[in-house]
Enzyme design. Structure first.
Site, PDB file in Angstrom:
ATOM      1  N   TYR A   9      -8.387  44.260  -7.910  1.00 41.33           N
ATOM      2  CA  TYR A   9      -9.380  45.322  -7.954  1.00 41.33           C
ATOM      3  C   TYR A   9      -8.886  46.518  -7.145  1.00 41.33           C
ATOM      4  CZ  TYR A   9     -11.361  43.008  -3.687  1.00 41.33           C
ATOM      5  OH  TYR A   9     -11.561  42.405  -2.466  1.00 41.33           O
ATOM      6  N   CYS A  10      -9.333  47.705  -7.542  1.00 39.76           N
ATOM      7  CA  CYS A  10      -8.902  48.976  -6.944  1.00 39.76           C
ATOM      8  C   CYS A  10      -7.384  49.054  -6.827  1.00 39.76           C
ATOM      9  CB  CYS A  10      -9.551  49.161  -5.574  1.00 39.76           C
ATOM     10  SG  CYS A  10      -9.472  50.858  -4.958  1.00 39.76           S
ATOM     11  N   PRO A  11      -6.656  48.884  -7.955  1.00 42.05           N
ATOM     12  CA  PRO A  11      -5.194  48.877  -7.895  1.00 42.05           C
ATOM     13  C   PRO A  11      -4.623  50.247  -7.553  1.00 42.05           C
ATOM     14  CG  PRO A  11      -5.936  48.943 -10.172  1.00 42.05           C
ATOM     15  CD  PRO A  11      -7.171  48.770  -9.329  1.00 42.05           C
TER      16      PRO A  11
END
Length: 281
Positions: free
Chosen positions: A148-150
């Site tokens: 997540y949130c790469p």
């Protein structure tokens, strides 16, 4: 010291420890505090600041997340799980904060020239590597697909992400922010965000490409290093590292002048959140 040009090397470090404020300490207060410190640093009112913060059961969304086609259903799902939901004012997408996640903000003044964005990221990367230098592990900074949130400065060990970095720039000050998954299950946190996106996006096509979360690519430091680490352990490592990069470190809270600034920034981010997601709550 890792390198003579690292931003970590400061004449003095001011430390603000908000890692044990408890469940009523809102993430909105944290982001308002970082805006305040950016303003203060940019105005020459404070040296470089390291702020540590922890929030209980909070999902921090990015601005793009609020544009998901079924965001109302997604927020309802998160609230049913017991999470507060807020939108941050720095870049990135949805992340999970809880008692096992230590957040650190490094706030620098931009004096005679601007701080290159990668130099800010490198400072945080240097900090984490220094904090964990006694472990025989290779910490990489590269995008971990499926997290997540790469981003290009995802921090990982053996291909599993344990931290993400973002930046906030305001009034000649720069806040470099990181979340460190210290303990607990990284994959369980990731599964929550996976389920959120599945609900909030549904089968609709969107112009923005939201991440497809693969929980197995995320883990906590305790899982990756095979040892029981706590937020308190990491706080001690943080203070030791800052001491190695400065002639002086000192602990404070916000000054009276900063509290006045803070009240304005908090009101601004509260109103912004009410406008962006209040309608869904």
């Amino acid at each position: 010291m890792i390198g003579v040009t690292t931003l970590l090397d400061q004449p003095e470090w001011r430390v603000i420890d908000q890692s044990s404020m408890g469940p009523f300490f809102s993430a909105l207060q944290s982001f308002a505090t970082d805006d305040t410190l950016c303003h203060s640093a940019g105005a020459g009112l404070t040296p470089a600041v390291a702020r540590a913060w922890v929030h209980h059961n909070t999902i921090v969304l990015g601005i793009q997340d609020t544009r998901l086609p079924f965001i109302k259903e997604g927020i309802s799902f998160l609230k049913e799980l017991g999470f507060d939901v807020i939108v941050r004012n720095s870049g990135g997408l949805a992340v999970v904060l809880d008692e096992g996640v230590l957040n650190i903000s490094l706030v620098f003044p931009e004096k005679t020239k601007s701080i290159d964005i990668n130099r800010g990221y490198d400072a945080m990367y240097d900090l984490v590597r220094d904090m964990l230098s006694d472990f025989d592990s290779n910490i990489e900074a590269r995008e971990i697909v499926g997290s997540y949130c790469p981003g290009s400065y995802d921090l990982s060990i053996d291909g599993k992400k344990f931290a993400g970095i973002s930046q906030r720039r305001i009034r000649n000050g720069v806040a470099v922010q990181i979340y460190l998954c210290v303990s607990g299950s990284g994959s369980e946190r990731a599964a929550i965000i996976r389920d959120f996106y599945q609900l909030a996006k549904g089968s609709k096509d969107t112009k923005f490409q939201y991440p497809v979360i693969i929980p197995e690519v995320m883990a906590s430091l305790s899982e990756l290093l095979g040892t029981s680490l706590t937020v308190q352990d990491m706080m001690l490592r943080l203070l030791k590292t800052l001491k190695n990069h400065s002639r002086k470190i000192f602990a404070t809270q916000l000054s009276e002048q900063e509290i006045t600034l803070y009240e304005g920034y908090l009101k601004r981010i509260q109103e912004r959140n009410e406008k962006m997601i209040g309608v869904y709550e």
